[in-house]
Design a protein around this motif. Structure first.
Motif, PDB file in Angstrom:
ATOM      1  N   ILE A  68       4.442  -3.464 -22.934  1.00 43.70           N
ATOM      2  CA  ILE A  68       4.217  -4.469 -21.901  1.00 43.70           C
ATOM      3  C   ILE A  68       4.935  -4.020 -20.639  1.00 43.70           C
ATOM      4  CG2 ILE A  68       6.223  -5.863 -22.593  1.00 43.70           C
ATOM      5  CD1 ILE A  68       4.497  -8.364 -21.935  1.00 43.70           C
ATOM      6  N   GLN A  69       4.390  -4.398 -19.507  1.00 40.08           N
ATOM      7  CA  GLN A  69       5.060  -4.063 -18.255  1.00 40.08           C
ATOM      8  C   GLN A  69       5.018  -5.260 -17.325  1.00 40.08           C
ATOM      9  OE1 GLN A  69       2.695  -0.664 -17.058  1.00 40.08           O
ATOM     10  NE2 GLN A  69       1.601  -1.876 -15.565  1.00 40.08           N
ATOM     11  N   SER A  70       5.952  -5.283 -16.392  1.00 41.35           N
ATOM     12  CA  SER A  70       5.968  -6.339 -15.389  1.00 41.35           C
ATOM     13  C   SER A  70       6.261  -5.705 -14.043  1.00 41.35           C
ATOM     14  CB  SER A  70       7.019  -7.404 -15.723  1.00 41.35           C
ATOM     15  OG  SER A  70       8.314  -6.847 -15.622  1.00 41.35           O
ATOM     16  N   GLY A  71       5.802  -6.377 -13.023  1.00 44.02           N
ATOM     17  CA  GLY A  71       6.026  -5.879 -11.674  1.00 44.02           C
ATOM     18  C   GLY A  71       5.686  -6.946 -10.665  1.00 44.02           C
ATOM     19  N   VAL A  72       5.929  -6.641  -9.422  1.00 49.36           N
ATOM     20  CA  VAL A  72       5.654  -7.563  -8.325  1.00 49.36           C
ATOM     21  C   VAL A  72       4.362  -7.136  -7.647  1.00 49.36           C
ATOM     22  CG1 VAL A  72       6.514  -8.479  -6.158  1.00 49.36           C
ATOM     23  CG2 VAL A  72       8.113  -7.953  -8.007  1.00 49.36           C
ATOM     24  N   LEU A  73       3.432  -8.072  -7.534  1.00 45.43           N
ATOM     25  CA  LEU A  73       2.190  -7.787  -6.819  1.00 45.43           C
ATOM     26  C   LEU A  73       2.432  -7.881  -5.318  1.00 45.43           C
ATOM     27  CD1 LEU A  73      -0.342  -9.781  -9.007  1.00 45.43           C
ATOM     28  CD2 LEU A  73      -0.034  -7.311  -8.911  1.00 45.43           C
ATOM     29  N   PRO A  74       1.619  -7.206  -4.538  1.00 45.35           N
ATOM     30  CA  PRO A  74       1.789  -7.276  -3.088  1.00 45.35           C
ATOM     31  C   PRO A  74       1.636  -8.706  -2.576  1.00 45.35           C
ATOM     32  CG  PRO A  74      -0.090  -5.871  -3.691  1.00 45.35           C
ATOM     33  CD  PRO A  74       0.500  -6.398  -4.949  1.00 45.35           C
ATOM     34  N   THR A  75       2.356  -9.043  -1.515  1.00 48.67           N
ATOM     35  CA  THR A  75       2.267 -10.395  -0.959  1.00 48.67           C
ATOM     36  C   THR A  75       1.038 -10.557  -0.074  1.00 48.67           C
ATOM     37  OG1 THR A  75       3.683  -9.737   0.885  1.00 48.67           O
ATOM     38  CG2 THR A  75       4.746 -10.776  -1.024  1.00 48.67           C
ATOM     39  N   ARG A  76       0.508  -9.455   0.431  1.00 50.25           N
ATOM     40  CA  ARG A  76      -0.718  -9.514   1.231  1.00 50.25           C
ATOM     41  C   ARG A  76      -1.804  -8.710   0.543  1.00 50.25           C
ATOM     42  NH1 ARG A  76       1.059  -8.511   7.399  1.00 50.25           N
ATOM     43  NH2 ARG A  76       3.225  -8.400   6.822  1.00 50.25           N
ATOM     44  N   GLY A  77      -3.012  -9.239   0.618  1.00 50.48           N
ATOM     45  CA  GLY A  77      -4.112  -8.528  -0.014  1.00 50.48           C
ATOM     46  C   GLY A  77      -4.019  -8.606  -1.520  1.00 50.48           C
ATOM     47  N   TRP A  78      -4.713  -7.715  -2.157  1.00 55.68           N
ATOM     48  CA  TRP A  78      -4.732  -7.682  -3.610  1.00 55.68           C
ATOM     49  C   TRP A  78      -4.681  -6.238  -4.053  1.00 55.68           C
ATOM     50  CZ3 TRP A  78      -3.332 -10.428  -7.411  1.00 55.68           C
ATOM     51  CH2 TRP A  78      -3.812 -10.221  -8.694  1.00 55.68           C
ATOM     52  N   SER A  79      -4.147  -6.007  -5.194  1.00 61.20           N
ATOM     53  CA  SER A  79      -4.014  -4.654  -5.722  1.00 61.20           C
ATOM     54  C   SER A  79      -5.393  -4.116  -6.068  1.00 61.20           C
ATOM     55  CB  SER A  79      -3.127  -4.674  -6.949  1.00 61.20           C
ATOM     56  OG  SER A  79      -3.038  -3.389  -7.491  1.00 61.20           O
TER      57      SER A  79
END
Length: 87
Positions: A68-79
């Motif tokens: 499993i992994q976790s991370g922070v998605l970008p605050t603008r736009g989408w990955s």
């Protein structure tokens, strides 16, 4: 993190052979489309601190059972690597 029989352990370089074996399995390849060496390169970046994603093996009763992994998605736009945009 732990629970009854459940432990999350940060991935280390020592885990890469196990993960490489898992990556060769059809059920893994359904979700992780890159070749094994590319994926291992991403994991090395995480392990060596070049990526802010956090990677873990989860163990059930002491046995490595999954990833499993976790991370922070970008605050603008989408990955662009994500298949769908949330609601």
């Amino acid at each position: 993190m732990t629970g009854p029989g459940l432990t999350f352990v940060p991935v280390t370089a020592a885990d890469l052979p196990l993960l490489a074996a898992w990556m060769d399995q059809p059920h893994w390849r359904e979700w992780w489309s890159a070749d094994v060496e590319t994926e291992l390169g991403y994991l090395r970046d995480i392990i060596e601190g070049r990526d802010s994603t956090r990677a873990f093996l989860f163990h059930l009763d002491g046995q490595p059972t999954g990833y499993i992994q976790s991370g922070v998605l970008p605050t603008r736009g989408w990955s662009p690597g994500c298949p769908t945009r949330p609601g």
